[in-house]
Enzyme design. Structure first.
Site, short mmCIF file in Angstrom:
data_model
loop_
_atom_site.label_atom_id
_atom_site.label_comp_id
_atom_site.label_asym_id
_atom_site.label_seq_id
_atom_site.Cartn_x
_atom_site.Cartn_y
_atom_site.Cartn_z
CG HIS A 1 -2.22 -6.46 10.22
ND1 HIS A 1 -1.14 -6.14 10.02
CD2 HIS A 1 -3.26 -5.48 10.40
CE1 HIS A 1 -1.42 -4.90 9.70
NE2 HIS A 1 -2.54 -4.00 9.79
CB THR B 1 1.19 2.94 14.86
OG1 THR B 1 0.64 3.66 13.83
CG2 THR B 1 1.07 2.94 16.30
CD GLU C 1 -1.19 -0.31 3.82
OE1 GLU C 1 -2.13 0.79 3.80
OE2 GLU C 1 -1.42 -1.15 4.54
CB CYS D 1 -2.25 -4.60 6.54
SG CYS D 1 -1.87 -2.69 6.81
CB SER E 1 -8.56 2.29 12.42
OG SER E 1 -8.07 2.11 12.93
CE LYS F 1 -6.36 -1.71 21.44
NZ LYS F 1 -6.48 -1.15 22.60
N1 CAA Z 1 0.63 3.69 30.53
C1 CAA Z 1 0.47 2.70 29.69
N2 CAA Z 1 -1.18 2.64 28.60
C2 CAA Z 1 -1.41 4.18 28.73
C3 CAA Z 1 -0.99 5.27 29.24
C4 CAA Z 1 0.47 5.11 30.19
N3 CAA Z 1 0.83 6.18 31.19
N4 CAA Z 1 -1.23 6.12 28.70
C5 CAA Z 1 -1.89 5.78 27.54
N5 CAA Z 1 -1.89 4.13 27.86
C6 CAA Z 1 -2.79 3.38 27.05
C7 CAA Z 1 -4.28 3.63 26.70
O1 CAA Z 1 -5.50 3.17 27.76
C8 CAA Z 1 -4.88 2.80 25.71
O2 CAA Z 1 -4.20 1.08 25.57
P1 CAA Z 1 -6.10 -0.01 25.05
O3 CAA Z 1 -5.88 0.70 23.54
O4 CAA Z 1 -5.84 -0.83 25.49
O5 CAA Z 1 -7.01 1.55 25.67
C9 CAA Z 1 -3.18 3.07 24.34
O6 CAA Z 1 -2.18 3.29 25.32
C10 CAA Z 1 -3.71 3.55 23.61
O7 CAA Z 1 -3.85 5.02 23.94
P2 CAA Z 1 -4.76 6.35 22.99
O8 CAA Z 1 -6.16 5.23 22.26
O9 CAA Z 1 -4.98 7.63 24.26
O10 CAA Z 1 -3.80 6.27 21.54
P3 CAA Z 1 -4.14 7.56 20.83
O11 CAA Z 1 -5.25 8.02 21.06
O12 CAA Z 1 -2.65 8.30 20.76
O13 CAA Z 1 -4.08 6.77 19.67
C11 CAA Z 1 -4.09 4.53 18.41
C12 CAA Z 1 -3.47 5.34 19.31
C13 CAA Z 1 -5.44 4.70 17.48
C14 CAA Z 1 -3.45 2.82 17.70
C15 CAA Z 1 -2.87 5.37 17.22
O14 CAA Z 1 -1.64 5.43 17.42
C16 CAA Z 1 -3.26 5.47 15.47
O15 CAA Z 1 -3.74 5.99 14.97
N6 CAA Z 1 -2.66 4.34 14.49
C17 CAA Z 1 -2.68 3.86 13.10
C18 CAA Z 1 -3.58 3.26 12.87
C19 CAA Z 1 -3.70 1.36 13.68
O16 CAA Z 1 -2.69 1.58 13.79
N7 CAA Z 1 -4.98 1.50 13.75
C20 CAA Z 1 -5.27 -0.41 14.25
C21 CAA Z 1 -6.11 -1.08 13.09
S1 CAA Z 1 -6.00 -1.19 11.38
C22 CAA Z 1 -5.12 -1.79 10.74
O17 CAA Z 1 -4.73 -2.87 11.52
C23 CAA Z 1 -4.19 -1.57 9.32
C24 CAA Z 1 -3.39 -1.30 10.10
O18 CAA Z 1 -2.11 -1.27 9.61
C25 CAA Z 1 -3.46 0.52 10.46
#
Ligand code: CAA
Length: 384
Positions: free
Chosen positions: A231, A150, A77, A109, A199, A240
């Site tokens: 994945h 990520t 991609e 992916c 996502s 999860k």
């Molecule tokens: N200590 C320990 N854990 C902590 C923490 C701390 N101080 N602060 C936050 N966390 C935890 C949160 O509780 C959360 O845990 P859970 O997921 O278990 O709830 C985790 O850290 C992430 O925190 P947030 O959700 O607040 O993080 P974020 O808003 O910054 O976003 C994300 C995280 C959504 C993964 C972001 O990095 C993102 O958008 N990534 C790209 C999209 C992606 O990877 N999606 C995955 C599914 S889609 C897919 O698989 C296709 C692909 O390859 C992209």
């Protein structure tokens, strides 16, 4: 006839950043990135690298003169051209035979899984031939975005043949497609757009729906599997999905599945997201760092945003330990150099432009993008 993966090669760029340093630079609690997201390091591709050069590096590790290759598919991609396939660029870089079909598949992916399934059909019709399937991607969200932690880059090359020596496809597969806006990258953009939390939700929903169908179609339960691979866009993500099965089995079985999952994420923790190669890096990591046994059946969850999901099973073959070159693969990970966050930001900002070229002396890989001339990308192989 048994068909499956006969050889596997892996490549990731030789520079990486430390995730704790990234967290500090972004004023984020490092535990969020190392525990909440589950990453330790992130590979950083050089200006001369892209999905073509990384695909060549991974495939170069597994191609031998007696492979009777008839099909080359690259799942990506992060394509470099809207018309010409990554696979076409590879033909001279890798000295591939002339009489092959070579093309590219895109569905986020899921691309490499689509390639493997197509390769399986090809080998079924042409049992004396082999198909080379390569996953190659640069995962890019942008500096200081939620997705930055990520990111990652790398490639996994897999040779599909009859009588495979690493894994056999079991012909047990379920798949689904839905038009979902969880993640996309428009043609004008170098970085992806993601509705991050959405996502995550769609990923888990796809897994749950496919798992229900898999159980019904093939009369299976969690207890039929010792290992499930996912994945891995970041290492917490697969867990999860795995956790949704907790109530379907006893504590011991769930502990075993979790332990195997931990072995499967070790390498992704050090590299980051490979997009379409991530599931297959998880497979390599499990085969090297876990306790895999010949005859063991593995459930594979492939997910490509947008979205296509597939759940399918494979069986580990008796010779896998001899064939998988784990020392070479470990070397790819261990022979890397850490760079600072500002160095990474500089590299990120500088893409090779039309008219630019690269000197051999600035390259420390075998394959590189030498020049962009008249908007055409010209690649070179260095004899190391
Ligand atoms: N200590 C320990 N854990 C902590 C923490 C701390 N101080 N602060 C936050 N966390 C935890 C949160 O509780 C959360 O845990 P859970 O997921 O278990 O709830 C985790 O850290 C992430 O925190 P947030 O959700 O607040 O993080 P974020 O808003 O910054 O976003 C994300 C995280 C959504 C993964 C972001 O990095 C993102 O958008 N990534 C790209 C999209 C992606 O990877 N999606 C995955 C599914 S889609 C897919 O698989 C296709 C692909 O390859 C992209």
């Amino acid at each position: 006839m048994d068909i499956g993966i006969d050889k596997i090669g892996f490549y990731t760029p030789k520079k990486y950043i430390d995730i704790v340093e990234l967290a500090k630079a972004r004023n984020v609690d490092p535990d969020k990135f190392t525990i909440g997201i589950g990453q330790s390091k992130q590979s950083v591709p050089m200006q001369y690298q892209d999905s073509v050069t990384m695909a060549a590096e991974a495939a170069d590790q597994i191609i031998s003169d007696d492979d009777n290759i008839g099909l080359v598919i690259v799942g990506t991609e992060s394509s470099v051209d809207e018309s010409k396939a990554v696979a076409a660029f590879l033909t001279d870089l890798l000295n591939l035979p002339k009489n092959i079909r070579a093309f590219e598949i895109k569905e986020a992916c899921y691309g490499a899984t689509a390639g493997l399934k197509m390769a399986e059909g090809y080998v079924a019709l042409n049992p004396d031939k082999k198909a080379l399937v390569i996953a190659s991607d640069i995962a890019r969200y942008g500096i200081n975005t939620p997705g930055e932690v990520t990111q990652g880059a790398g490639s996994v090359a897999m040779m599909v043949s009859q009588n495979p020596r690493i894994l056999k496809f079991d012909h047990e597969e379920v798949y689904m497609t839905k038009n979902v806006g969880d993640f996309w990258r428009p043609t004008f953009s170098k970085t992806a757009f993601a509705r991050g939390k959405f996502s995550n939700q769609v990923y888990v929903e796809f897994f749950s729906e496919l798992w229900k169908k898999y159980q019904t179609d093939f009369n299976q339960t969690v207890n039929n599997f010792d290992t499930m691979l996912f994945h891995i866009p970041y290492t917490k993500m697969g867990m999860k999905a795995l956790k949704t099965l907790k109530d379907e089995t006893d504590l011991d079985k769930f502990a075993e599945l979790s332990e195997h999952y931990q072995a499967s994420i070790k390498m992704s923790r050090e590299v980051g997201n490979l997009y379409t190669g991530s599931l297959y890096l998880g497979l390599i990591s499990y085969l090297i760092n876990g306790d895999p046994k010949p005859g063991e059946k593995i459930l594979m969850f492939s997910y490509g945003s947008g979205a296509v999901g597939e759940l399918y099973s494979v069986t580990i073959q008796p010779e896998f330990r001899r064939i998988l070159d784990s020392e070479k693969i470990k070397k790819v990970l261990n022979n890397r150099e850490k760079i600072s966050i500002s160095e990474y930001e500089n590299i990120f900002a500088k893409d090779l432009q039309n008219g630019d070229s690269i000197n051999d002396s600035d390259v420390f890989d075998k394959f590189y993008l030498r020049e962009i001339k008249e908007s055409e990308r010209l690649y070179k192989k260095i004899k190391l």
